[in-house]
Motif scaffolding. Structure first.
Motif, short mmCIF file in Angstrom:
data_model
loop_
_atom_site.label_atom_id
_atom_site.label_comp_id
_atom_site.label_asym_id
_atom_site.label_seq_id
_atom_site.Cartn_x
_atom_site.Cartn_y
_atom_site.Cartn_z
N ASP A 67 0.84 -1.20 0.00
CA ASP A 67 0.00 0.00 0.00
C ASP A 67 0.88 1.25 0.00
O ASP A 67 2.01 1.23 0.48
N LYS A 68 0.32 2.33 -0.54
CA LYS A 68 1.05 3.59 -0.64
C LYS A 68 0.24 4.70 0.06
O LYS A 68 -0.98 4.64 0.12
N THR A 69 0.95 5.72 0.54
CA THR A 69 0.31 6.91 1.08
C THR A 69 0.86 8.13 0.35
O THR A 69 2.08 8.24 0.14
N THR A 71 0.39 12.58 -0.25
CA THR A 71 -0.24 13.88 -0.04
C THR A 71 -0.29 14.55 -1.40
O THR A 71 0.62 14.36 -2.23
N THR A 186 -4.88 13.76 1.62
CA THR A 186 -4.00 12.65 1.98
C THR A 186 -4.72 11.37 1.60
O THR A 186 -5.86 11.16 2.03
N ARG A 188 -4.43 7.12 1.26
CA ARG A 188 -3.75 5.83 1.46
C ARG A 188 -4.48 4.80 0.61
O ARG A 188 -5.70 4.67 0.70
N ARG A 217 4.69 11.15 -2.51
CA ARG A 217 4.51 9.84 -1.88
C ARG A 217 5.27 9.83 -0.56
O ARG A 217 6.48 10.03 -0.53
N GLU A 219 4.69 7.28 2.03
CA GLU A 219 4.90 5.96 2.61
C GLU A 219 4.70 4.87 1.56
O GLU A 219 3.86 4.99 0.67
#
Length: 323
Positions: A67-69, A71, A186, A188, A217, A219
């Motif tokens: 998974d990616k997070t 902003t 934001t 996720r 990106r 996380e």
């Protein structure tokens, strides 16, 4: 070339650098041709880029699907060819609609909610996805109309801040300002989700068009951009093999850990199946795992193994590297 490079490198990519630029400079900085990445970022985007060097490149396939997070800033009121600020403008919404939307934040929240959870998403037409053997972005640049099939993705969370009414200049080819609505968000999400497409679809749902003006990106799975080195360090010499995360450290964050004895390290290195002792449990207390990180007494990652009923099967071996 120094063959000692072996690990995962976290890089905070700067805007306008391509992911290929980062990989090329990493090869020189780390002294090895064997450098790969676990998913690219658009040149406009900044943030976490994960590289693998040496035998640790075998871990990259397990990092790609994390998974990616992100902003980002979504601009409502203008749609573009690329769904981001770098593309030509397709349409500009009437200023009255934008001002009315600013006064109706509930409508924005409803549209955001509809784009949260398991959804079907059509990737941006200007993407690296292949159509009949050709990259979609090459077809678009050649003037062809490209519509990519929708695919299932999951937006785990889609958080928005207070919308801001902005007078944007130059979007209509002149100096007359255009009224738009900027929203910092934001997100996720699962691997394969296009944040540009979320901006586009939010604009479509609200009837005003939308695109991204910023993307970062932060996380990838358990890894954070706060622990990354700036990509400029690849050119000035401040980033080296000392910045590589050991394969065992990375694998231990992704999988249950199987602590090996000295003899088991030798046997597993030869590809043999191991019968685990009753007290030799994984770090999650189980004798079964699709994948587990087999760690030697020295702390070296020997391999990734499947554990079933207390018996191992080698999935990927990681040879030792001379330092």
């Amino acid at each position: 070339m120094n063959n000692a490079a072996n690990g995962i490198l976290l890089i905070d990519k700067a805007s306008e650098w391509t992911s290929h630029d980062v990989v090329a400079k990493a090869r020189r900085a780390l002294g090895t041709r064997k450098v790969g990445h676990a998913g690219t970022l658009d040149p406009m985007a900044t943030g976490l880029l994960m590289l693998g060097a040496g035998p640790a490149t075998r871990l990259l396939t397990h990092l790609v699907g994390l998974d990616k997070t992100y902003t980002a800033t979504i601009r409502l009121g203008v749609s573009t060819v690329t769904d981001d600020r770098e593309g030509d403008v397709l349409d500009i919404a009437d200023a009255k609609k934008i001002r009315a939307l600013e006064q109706d934040p509930a409508a924005i929240r409803v549209a955001v909610t509809a784009l949260t959870g398991p959804i079907e998403q059509a990737p941006s037409s200007v993407s690296a996805i292949k159509v009949d053997g050709k990259r979609a972005y090459d077809l678009v640049r050649a003037g062809e109309q490209v519509e990519l099939k929708k695919r299932p993705v999951t937006v785990h969370s889609f958080e928005i801040e207070e919308p801001k009414l902005v007078a944007a200049h130059g979007l209509n080819g002149g100096d007359i300002p255009i009224v738009v609505l900027d929203i910092d968000v934001t997100v996720r999400c699962s691997s394969g989700t296009y944040i540009r497409a979320l901006a586009r679809d939010l604009g479509v749902a609200l009837g005003v068009g939308g695109h991204l003006t910023a993307l970062r990106r932060t996380e990838v799975g358990p890894f954070s951009v706060t622990d990354a080195a700036p990509n400029e360090g690849l050119a000035d010499g401040s980033v080296s093999t000392a910045n590589l995360l050991p394969p065992a450290e990375v694998a231990s964050k992704l999988f249950p850990v199987l602590a090996l004895s000295d003899q088991q390290e030798v046997d597993l290195g030869h590809g043999k199946r191991l019968d685990l002792d009753e007290d030799q449990l994984l770090s999650n207390g189980s004798d079964r795992a699709m994948l587990a990180a087999a760690i030697a007494p020295s702390g070296r990652l020997v391999g990734l193994v499947e554990v079933k009923n207390g018996r191992t099967r080698v999935v990927t071996n990681f040879p030792s590297v001379e330092q």
